[in-house]
Design a protein around this motif. Structure first.
Motif, PDB file in Angstrom:
ATOM      1  N   VAL A 318      35.750   2.348  11.516  1.00 53.25           N
ATOM      2  CA  VAL A 318      35.979   0.899  11.510  1.00 53.25           C
ATOM      3  C   VAL A 318      37.153   0.548  12.411  1.00 53.25           C
ATOM      4  N   ARG A 319      38.220   1.365  12.375  1.00 53.75           N
ATOM      5  CA  ARG A 319      39.366   1.093  13.253  1.00 53.75           C
ATOM      6  C   ARG A 319      38.953   1.197  14.712  1.00 53.75           C
ATOM      7  N   ARG A 320      38.147   2.198  15.025  1.00 55.66           N
ATOM      8  CA  ARG A 320      37.722   2.382  16.415  1.00 55.66           C
ATOM      9  C   ARG A 320      36.851   1.207  16.885  1.00 55.66           C
ATOM     10  N   LEU A 321      35.970   0.742  16.020  1.00 54.19           N
ATOM     11  CA  LEU A 321      35.122  -0.396  16.385  1.00 54.19           C
ATOM     12  C   LEU A 321      35.963  -1.643  16.648  1.00 54.19           C
ATOM     13  N   ARG A 322      37.067  -1.779  15.929  1.00 52.32           N
ATOM     14  CA  ARG A 322      37.921  -2.955  16.116  1.00 52.32           C
ATOM     15  C   ARG A 322      38.713  -2.894  17.406  1.00 52.32           C
ATOM     16  N   GLU A 323      38.929  -1.688  17.940  1.00 53.79           N
ATOM     17  CA  GLU A 323      39.809  -1.583  19.107  1.00 53.79           C
ATOM     18  C   GLU A 323      39.062  -1.456  20.427  1.00 53.79           C
ATOM     19  N   VAL A 324      37.784  -1.090  20.387  1.00 50.13           N
ATOM     20  CA  VAL A 324      37.026  -0.924  21.637  1.00 50.13           C
ATOM     21  C   VAL A 324      36.707  -2.292  22.228  1.00 50.13           C
ATOM     22  N   PRO A 325      37.097  -2.558  23.464  1.00 48.26           N
ATOM     23  CA  PRO A 325      36.790  -3.863  24.063  1.00 48.26           C
ATOM     24  C   PRO A 325      35.297  -4.003  24.348  1.00 48.26           C
ATOM     25  N   ASP A 326      34.867  -5.233  24.456  1.00 46.38           N
ATOM     26  CA  ASP A 326      33.438  -5.506  24.620  1.00 46.38           C
ATOM     27  C   ASP A 326      32.841  -4.832  25.844  1.00 46.38           C
ATOM     28  N   ALA A 327      33.557  -4.867  26.956  1.00 47.80           N
ATOM     29  CA  ALA A 327      32.988  -4.290  28.177  1.00 47.80           C
ATOM     30  C   ALA A 327      32.752  -2.794  28.026  1.00 47.80           C
ATOM     31  N   GLN A 328      33.624  -2.118  27.289  1.00 44.71           N
ATOM     32  CA  GLN A 328      33.428  -0.690  27.060  1.00 44.71           C
ATOM     33  C   GLN A 328      32.228  -0.448  26.162  1.00 44.71           C
ATOM     34  N   PHE A 329      32.074  -1.301  25.145  1.00 45.13           N
ATOM     35  CA  PHE A 329      30.924  -1.113  24.261  1.00 45.13           C
ATOM     36  C   PHE A 329      29.618  -1.360  25.011  1.00 45.13           C
ATOM     37  N   GLN A 330      29.652  -2.291  25.940  1.00 43.34           N
ATOM     38  CA  GLN A 330      28.475  -2.519  26.775  1.00 43.34           C
ATOM     39  C   GLN A 330      28.168  -1.264  27.591  1.00 43.34           C
ATOM     40  N   THR A 331      29.209  -0.606  28.075  1.00 41.74           N
ATOM     41  CA  THR A 331      29.016   0.613  28.852  1.00 41.74           C
ATOM     42  C   THR A 331      28.375   1.717  28.009  1.00 41.74           C
ATOM     43  N   TYR A 332      28.777   1.826  26.745  1.00 43.30           N
ATOM     44  CA  TYR A 332      28.176   2.841  25.879  1.00 43.30           C
ATOM     45  C   TYR A 332      26.662   2.697  25.837  1.00 43.30           C
ATOM     46  N   ALA A 333      26.177   1.439  25.855  1.00 44.10           N
ATOM     47  CA  ALA A 333      24.738   1.207  25.753  1.00 44.10           C
ATOM     48  C   ALA A 333      23.984   1.664  26.991  1.00 44.10           C
ATOM     49  N   THR A 334      24.709   2.015  28.050  1.00 42.30           N
ATOM     50  CA  THR A 334      24.055   2.413  29.304  1.00 42.30           C
ATOM     51  C   THR A 334      24.339   3.865  29.683  1.00 42.30           C
ATOM     52  N   ARG A 335      25.142   4.568  28.884  1.00 43.70           N
ATOM     53  CA  ARG A 335      25.517   5.957  29.211  1.00 43.70           C
ATOM     54  C   ARG A 335      24.883   6.930  28.241  1.00 43.70           C
ATOM     55  N   ASP A 336      24.944   8.243  28.588  1.00 38.89           N
ATOM     56  CA  ASP A 336      24.306   9.244  27.735  1.00 38.89           C
ATOM     57  C   ASP A 336      25.159   9.540  26.508  1.00 38.89           C
ATOM     58  N   VAL A 337      24.573  10.307  25.599  1.00 38.64           N
ATOM     59  CA  VAL A 337      25.230  10.587  24.333  1.00 38.64           C
ATOM     60  C   VAL A 337      26.502  11.392  24.536  1.00 38.64           C
ATOM     61  N   ALA A 338      26.493  12.285  25.505  1.00 38.13           N
ATOM     62  CA  ALA A 338      27.691  13.087  25.753  1.00 38.13           C
ATOM     63  C   ALA A 338      28.880  12.194  26.100  1.00 38.13           C
ATOM     64  N   TYR A 339      28.613  11.168  26.882  1.00 41.85           N
ATOM     65  CA  TYR A 339      29.689  10.216  27.228  1.00 41.85           C
ATOM     66  C   TYR A 339      30.211   9.523  25.975  1.00 41.85           C
ATOM     67  N   ILE A 340      29.308   9.119  25.080  1.00 41.97           N
ATOM     68  CA  ILE A 340      29.713   8.422  23.854  1.00 41.97           C
ATOM     69  C   ILE A 340      30.534   9.352  22.968  1.00 41.97           C
ATOM     70  N   ARG A 341      30.076  10.619  22.845  1.00 41.42           N
ATOM     71  CA  ARG A 341      30.845  11.571  22.034  1.00 41.42           C
ATOM     72  C   ARG A 341      32.261  11.724  22.565  1.00 41.42           C
ATOM     73  N   GLU A 342      32.373  11.804  23.874  1.00 45.67           N
ATOM     74  CA  GLU A 342      33.698  12.027  24.462  1.00 45.67           C
ATOM     75  C   GLU A 342      34.581  10.790  24.370  1.00 45.67           C
ATOM     76  N   HIS A 343      34.043   9.629  24.761  1.00 46.08           N
ATOM     77  CA  HIS A 343      34.889   8.449  24.934  1.00 46.08           C
ATOM     78  C   HIS A 343      34.998   7.583  23.682  1.00 46.08           C
TER      79      HIS A 343
END
Length: 889
Positions: A318-343
């Motif tokens: 929940v803390r992480r969801l509150r701190e990730v900016p919108d543009a970064q979350f948009q990027t997650y939707a376009t990158r692979d799972v490995a990127y999401i695990r890392e970032h």
């Protein structure tokens, strides 16, 4: 001032503490938790304590921001009242046809928008299947403010239920010929479907609030029971940047408009990129709406996230969801799972440990697809909670993916607003994703086919049964034309006879007329006076005690002027809408009232009176919205003209609103000079807008604050008043061969022309006829119609040409407006033409000085008339020079 340790003093420091030791114990407990379990645990306990206090009814300020999770947990969702599988198939067909319509239209270069509806499909479908009341049931049904760019999806649904054909869809954005569909919700272009124009962003949310408020106004005044009408406004998160979008939030909360729901599609994207690239728009909107007093429901995450939240025993997710900016979350939707695990999950050890428990498939589903706005059950839960909430309006913040189901080439891409079509291969991929039975052979001609399961298919029967249970198709516009009876003649006759020696400004004449019309037994209660705060400026205070100022709470205080005759009276059934300092709000009021004949089947007669400078110039976009929505009523620009407002200056001096008004095809614009002209115009306006052959027009009248004796109405001038021109006073005969000129004047300028008429006769032997030009705009409109008739082989002479036919001498036009206003008719005047006006910026001074400055006073008119005659050789050039010297020009 700060205390010794740099801490800012609190408002609590001003309150006596009856038990400092107990207070210290609470503070020490919090310090101990912070030290032992960390600041996150301490913050969690504080939030839970505040939540508990709120539930217990303790009077504490509300939190303006809650955690970045759904307001309604999965376990608390109500049972879904429908067939989810069936509704999924219906939504799939609508997604397909919306995309197909825009893609097919791209062959002709007409464009269209695909990604908005793709993200919002379930937000609409859930409403259509379960919540939106139609107009064939009890009451007026619901009012739907559809997001403009989502229109293809609404057309697709109308195609599925049989209200539109394939030909209609193929004519999307191709309206010439009559069978086309307008690009966006435009009632004037498709009046059986659309009720509210919304694509001028910001006007939809503003209008929705005032529509909900007007619904209550009708009910509180016992005109119509609107208790079963709910207003739904569908908005984009980027649209909330428009100042109009949030301008009236406090009004909605203050008046407890629980008949209103905003649904904000938070796909985190606006037209060119992220809405809040470095921030979180959902949290920002939550704070703004909570602060304004709204009920906020967040529908952010789909059911796939339930597993993640169950595993989040430390609160790290929940803390992480509150701190990730919108543009970064948009990027997650376009990158692979490995990127999401890392970032995402690699941000802190607790998250990394949580990620080890998750498969790649679960992470992919959560970050690529699983959003609250894409799941019917979660949307249903939010809508049900919204309509059941009492005492405040509700906003639903629904997170989605822009371009959802359109493929990786569209989803979450910054450019998807400009992407107008899918390839055949992308459509085939979409077909597989949606599970639609469309064979490859359907693409044989290279075009994307429309899809339809059949008029008697289970999907169509289900859709139609749902709509029948909710009161018929939606959206829909229905007009049950009921002509209003003509008011009694007595009110008009009072102005026909003039004021004798008593001076009266035309503003006051209009107010007196309406005050008398509001007493009419048949139609009086249908008048809706609207004014943005300065009712006393326009002499309307006499309406306060008799009509009352509308307030849903009535009057909960004793007014300071209660012992005076014209005291400030508020009432639950008050008739006046006194809006405060908001021209935009007053216009939204006017639009709701002016279209009540269609929205509610109750014709209302609004008049909105304002400083003319702050009308068209400030709210011109809403005037266009009014025209699109086919509104009727009287818009009154008071304290009109550039020189009548003594001492006010540049920002108050209007010399151009008639030019702006002339651009609106639905506006009939008049600049009356006398009280009787106002009476004739208003009477004819009531006939044209509310009579048996009602027209979809509205009136703009400009009235002045300059007191003048009001003459009685001459015989036989009514037709000329309505058409825009009549001879008011013939010139005094002088010598048989005296030069002659025609003076055309509108509004207050007629008094300068009449004085110039006398000067020309007495000092220069010139005979001048004075004409009252009540409407330069209507003269032009009729002349243009005559020109168009010529293209059809019809011979028609414009009225202005006929009226001036044979009038000797040149024509000189004058007004308190820029010269372009009277110059609108110059090409249809056969005589030599010249004009005077108040071009340039206004200025602070006396009326006399300002008119001399602009060269429109009587002496300036006289000199201009002589100059015009001199050019024709009818007076000597020396006469012009002598006149300038004599009059001090």
């Amino acid at each position: 001032m700060t205390d010794p340790v740099g801490k800012l003093p609190s408002e609590l420091d001003q309150l006596p503490d009856r038990d400092p030791e107990e207070t210290a114990e609470w503070a020490a407990s919090l310090d101990a938790v912070t030290k032992a379990a960390g600041p996150h645990r301490a913050a969690y306990l504080m939030r839970r304590s505040l939540q508990h206090a709120e539930g217990a009814g303790l009077a504490l300020p509300k939190l303006l921001e809650t955690d970045y999770v759904n307001s309604i947990p999965t376990a608390a969702e109500p049972a879904f009242d429908g067939d989810l599988e069936m509704e999924s198939r219906i939504t799939a067909w609508n997604r397909w046809n919306a995309a197909a319509m825009v893609t097919r239209g791209s062959r002709f270069g007409v464009g269209g928008h695909i990604a908005t509806f793709a993200s919002a499909a379930w937000l609409y479908e859930t409403g259509f299947n379960h919540f939106f009341r139609g107009k064939e049931g009890d009451g007026s049904g619901d009012q739907l403010y559809i997001q403009g760019h989502a229109s293809p999806g609404i057309y697709a649904r109308a195609f599925l239920d049989g209200r539109l054909s394939e030909q209609h869809l193929d004519n999307f954005r191709q309206e010439v010929g009559g069978d086309g569909l307008p690009s966006y919700p435009h009632p004037r272009r498709l009046p059986w479907l659309w009720e509210f124009p919304t694509v001028s962003m910001g006007l939809g949310p503003l209008s929705a609030i005032y529509q909900a408020r007007f619904n209550r106004y009708l009910a509180n005044r016992n005109i119509k029971d609107t208790s079963n009408s709910h207003v739904w406004a569908f908005l984009g998160d980027g649209e909330m940047d428009e100042p109009e979008s949030t301008a009236a939030l406090a009004l909605a909360a203050r008046e407890r408009l629980d008949n209103l729901t905003f649904v904000i599609n938070c796909n985190l994207q606006r037209l060119d990129g992220p809405v809040r690239a470095n921030f979180r728009v959902v949290q920002e909107l939550e704070g703004a709406f909570r602060g304004a007093g709204w009920n906020v429901i967040k529908t952010l995450w789909g059911s796939a996230w339930d597993e993640l939240f169950q595993l989040d025993t430390t609160g790290a997710l929940v803390r992480r969801l509150r701190e990730v900016p919108d543009a970064q979350f948009q990027t997650y939707a376009t990158r692979d799972v490995a990127y999401i695990r890392e970032h995402f999950f690699g941000a802190e050890p607790a998250l990394a440990e949580l990620a080890k428990l998750l498969t790649d498939a679960v992470i992919a589903e959560c970050f690529y697809n699983s959003r609250g706005g894409h799941e019917a059950r979660k949307v249903y839960a939010a809508y049900k909670a919204a309509v059941e909430h009492k005492g405040a309006p509700t906003v639903i913040l629904a997170q989605t993916v822009k371009g959802y189901t359109l493929g990786k080439g569209f989803e979450s891409k910054n450019a998807n607003h400009q992407m107008k079509k899918l390839t055949i291969d992308e459509f085939k991929g979409m077909r597989e994703l949606l599970g639609l039975p469309i064979p490859d052979s359907a693409f044989a001609d290279g075009l994307v086919p429309y899809g339809h399961p059949g008029a008697d298919s289970p999907e169509v029967r289900y859709l139609q049964e749902r709509r029948a249970a909710l009161g018929g198709p939606a959206p829909a516009r229905r007009v049950h034309a009921v002509a209003l009876p003509e008011p009694e003649e007595r009110a008009f006759k009072a102005l026909y006879k003039g004021s004798g020696k008593q001076e009266m400004a035309t503003t006051m004449a209009f107010v007196r007329l309406v005050k008398d019309l509001m007493r009419d037994k048949e139609t009086g209660r249908r008048w809706v006076p609207i004014v943005p705060d300065e009712a006393r400026t326009f002499g309307m205070e006499s309406l306060f005690p008799s009509a009352g100022i509308y307030s849903p709470l009535g009057q909960t205080y004793e007014p300071v002027d209660r012992d005076q005759l014209m005291y400030y009276k508020e009432a639950k059934d008050g008739q006046i809408l006194n809006e405060g300092i908001t021209e935009a709000g007053a216009m939204a009021d006017f639009i709701a009232a002016s279209t009540s004949y269609a929205t509610h089947g109750e014709a209302m007669i609004p008049f909105y009176i304002f400083y003319s400078m702050f009308g068209w110039q400030r709210t011109g976009d809403q005037m266009w919205q009014l025209a699109d929505q086919l509104g009727k009523g009287f818009i009154v620009g008071a304290t009109a003209g550039r020189t009548t407002l003594t001492g006010e200056g540049l920002q108050h001096a209007d010399g151009h609103s008639h030019l702006i008004a002339a651009t609106n095809p639905a506006s009939l614009n008049y600049d009356p000079a006398f009280a009787y002209e106002i009476a004739v115009i208003v009477k004819d306006g009531l006939r044209r807008m509310y009579g048996p052959d009602a027209e979809n027009v509205f009136y703009y009248l400009t009235v002045y604050n300059e007191p003048k004796p009001q003459p009685a109405m001459p015989e036989g001038v009514e037709d000329g008043i309505i058409k825009g021109l009549y001879r008011f006073k013939e010139g005094t005969p002088t010598a048989a061969d005296a030069p002659q000129i025609q003076l055309l004047a509108s509004g207050t300028a007629i008094h300068w022309a009449l004085e110039a008429q006398e000067l020309l006769a007495a000092d220069w032997g010139v005979r001048a006829d004075v004409w009252s030009a009540t409407s330069w705009g209507e003269l032009r409109r009729e002349a243009l119609e005559c020109d168009e008739a010529l293209l059809r082989g019809e011979q028609r002479v414009p009225y202005v040409t006929q009226a001036l036919a044979g009038a000797p001498g040149p024509v000189l036009a004058v007004s308190d407006w820029m010269r372009q206003v009277p110059d609108q008719i110059s090409q249809w005047v056969e005589q030599d033409w010249s004009s005077l006006g108040t071009d340039g910026f206004g200025l602070s001074d006396t009326r006399e000085a300002a008119r001399r400055h602009f060269g429109v006073d009587a002496r300036s008119i006289t000199v201009a008339a002589l100059a015009q005659l001199a050019r024709r050789g009818e007076v000597s050039a020396s006469a012009v020079k002598d006149a300038r010297e004599q009059y001090g020009l």
